[in-house]
Design a protein around this motif. Structure first.
Motif, PDB file in Angstrom:
ATOM      1  N   VAL A  42       0.846  -1.198   0.000  1.00  0.00           N
ATOM      2  CA  VAL A  42       0.000   0.000   0.000  1.00  0.00           C
ATOM      3  C   VAL A  42       0.881   1.247   0.000  1.00  0.00           C
ATOM      4  N   ASN A  48      -2.874  -3.520   3.909  1.00  0.00           N
ATOM      5  CA  ASN A  48      -4.198  -3.506   4.515  1.00  0.00           C
ATOM      6  C   ASN A  48      -4.987  -4.710   4.005  1.00  0.00           C
ATOM      7  N   LEU A  49      -6.221  -4.838   4.462  1.00  0.00           N
ATOM      8  CA  LEU A  49      -7.022  -6.007   4.119  1.00  0.00           C
ATOM      9  C   LEU A  49      -7.255  -6.102   2.613  1.00  0.00           C
ATOM     10  N   GLU A  50      -7.545  -4.983   1.966  1.00  0.00           N
ATOM     11  CA  GLU A  50      -7.811  -5.005   0.529  1.00  0.00           C
ATOM     12  C   GLU A  50      -6.601  -5.510  -0.249  1.00  0.00           C
ATOM     13  N   TYR A  52      -4.093  -7.326   0.924  1.00  0.00           N
ATOM     14  CA  TYR A  52      -3.887  -8.736   1.269  1.00  0.00           C
ATOM     15  C   TYR A  52      -4.785  -9.641   0.445  1.00  0.00           C
ATOM     16  N   ARG A  72       0.753   0.934   8.696  1.00  0.00           N
ATOM     17  CA  ARG A  72      -0.658   1.273   8.522  1.00  0.00           C
ATOM     18  C   ARG A  72      -1.454   0.743   9.705  1.00  0.00           C
ATOM     19  N   LYS A  73      -2.153   1.666  10.350  1.00  0.00           N
ATOM     20  CA  LYS A  73      -2.891   1.306  11.557  1.00  0.00           C
ATOM     21  C   LYS A  73      -3.902   0.204  11.287  1.00  0.00           C
ATOM     22  N   GLU A  74      -4.542   0.250  10.100  1.00  0.00           N
ATOM     23  CA  GLU A  74      -5.559  -0.751   9.792  1.00  0.00           C
ATOM     24  C   GLU A  74      -4.965  -2.136   9.618  1.00  0.00           C
ATOM     25  N   GLY A  75      -3.636  -2.185   9.458  1.00  0.00           N
ATOM     26  CA  GLY A  75      -2.972  -3.470   9.297  1.00  0.00           C
ATOM     27  C   GLY A  75      -2.927  -4.287  10.580  1.00  0.00           C
ATOM     28  N   LEU A  78      -5.557  -6.844  10.699  1.00  0.00           N
ATOM     29  CA  LEU A  78      -5.249  -7.875   9.715  1.00  0.00           C
ATOM     30  C   LEU A  78      -4.258  -8.886  10.291  1.00  0.00           C
TER      31      LEU A  78
END
Length: 267
Positions: A42, A48-50, A52, A72-75, A78
């Motif tokens: 990313v 991130n999820l997308e 992955y 990435r915090k959203e990671g 995940l």
């Protein structure tokens, strides 16, 4: 067993390169296991999820990480999802590190450990990888293949790790520097080794980054913003490791790059 390992996917163009080339490569190689390093997926930093999911749909069984794993915090969610085959370096210090640095999977009734470890030479001061291997490897099942993605900066640390782990693991393949090396071989007819598998992304950038920014930095010696070269032509870097299922020793390792100037692998 044939294990296909694809080097650092950088940005959207890296994912596009993977989606374009990986299915074709798998048709030729017919691997039993495919591992892809996705820590730069990313915008060149983190995953991130997308991203992955796209890497997985393209053909990856396991996605490994590196020093940008936490960018990435959203990671974090995940990495904490036990149902996802995604790794971060095993030797991050502390007792409550999100995610996992190793995964055990069954491939045609054969156990395979995929281990993600990070070096410390010219890198963040993680736990010493040599000492960490000393503690980890005796706890693993002996009759299993052990594949190591060693995410490190210096070739000396990578080679030292490969030699240190000879006879203890089936393969040690380096990531992080984004430039494929030409030293693929098998140590002592036991452990496959490659200093760096290279990167997947822009063929026209510098390590996947827009070339003008990097050149400007060298001209001015001032910091510049790094942006992924999303408009470049595609390339993919990978290696194929052939392992004897009976002895868990590597038979061979071969490295490849597919880019606009070299498409021989697919011909």
């Amino acid at each position: 067993m044939k294990i296909l390992f694809v080097g650092d996917v950088v940005g959207n163009i890296g994912i596009k390169s993977l989606e374009t080339y990986l299915p074709q490569i798998k048709q030729v190689v017919k691997p039993q296991l495919t591992i892809v390093n996705g820590e730069n997926a990313v915008n060149g930093k983190g995953i991130n999820l997308e991203a992955y999911q796209k890497i997985q749909v393209a053909g990856a069984d396991v996605v490994s990480g590196g020093n940008h794993s936490w960018d990435r915090k959203e990671g974090i969610d995940l990495y904490n999802d036990s149902k996802k085959n995604i790794l971060r370096p095993y030797n991050f210090p502390g007792d409550n590190v999100p995610g996992k640095g190793m995964i055990k999977i069954n491939v045609n009734q054969k156990k395979v450990y995929v281990i993600n470890m990070q070096g410390t030479a010219m890198m963040a001061p993680l736990d010493n990888p040599f000492h960490t291997f000393d503690k980890l490897l005796p706890t693993l099942e002996k009759d299993a293949i052990k594949f190591v993605d060693f995410h490190a900066e210096t070739t000396s640390e990578k080679i030292a790790t490969g030699m240190y782990l000879t006879g203890k693991v089936s393969a040690v393949v380096g990531t992080h520097t984004h430039v494929q090396t030409n030293d693929a071989h098998v140590f002592n007819k036991e452990t496959a080794y490659l200093s760096d598998v290279g990167m997947t992304g822009s063929y026209d950038g510098i390590l996947g980054v827009t070339k003008g920014q990097i050149i400007t930095r060298f001209l001015t010696q001032r910091p510049t913003k790094h942006e992924v070269d999303e408009d470049g032509r595609m390339q993919i870097s990978f290696c194929v490791v052939d392992i004897n299922d009976q002895t868990n020793n590597a038979r061979s390792i071969k490295n490849y790059v597919i880019n606009p100037d070299n498409k021989k692998f697919l011909e």
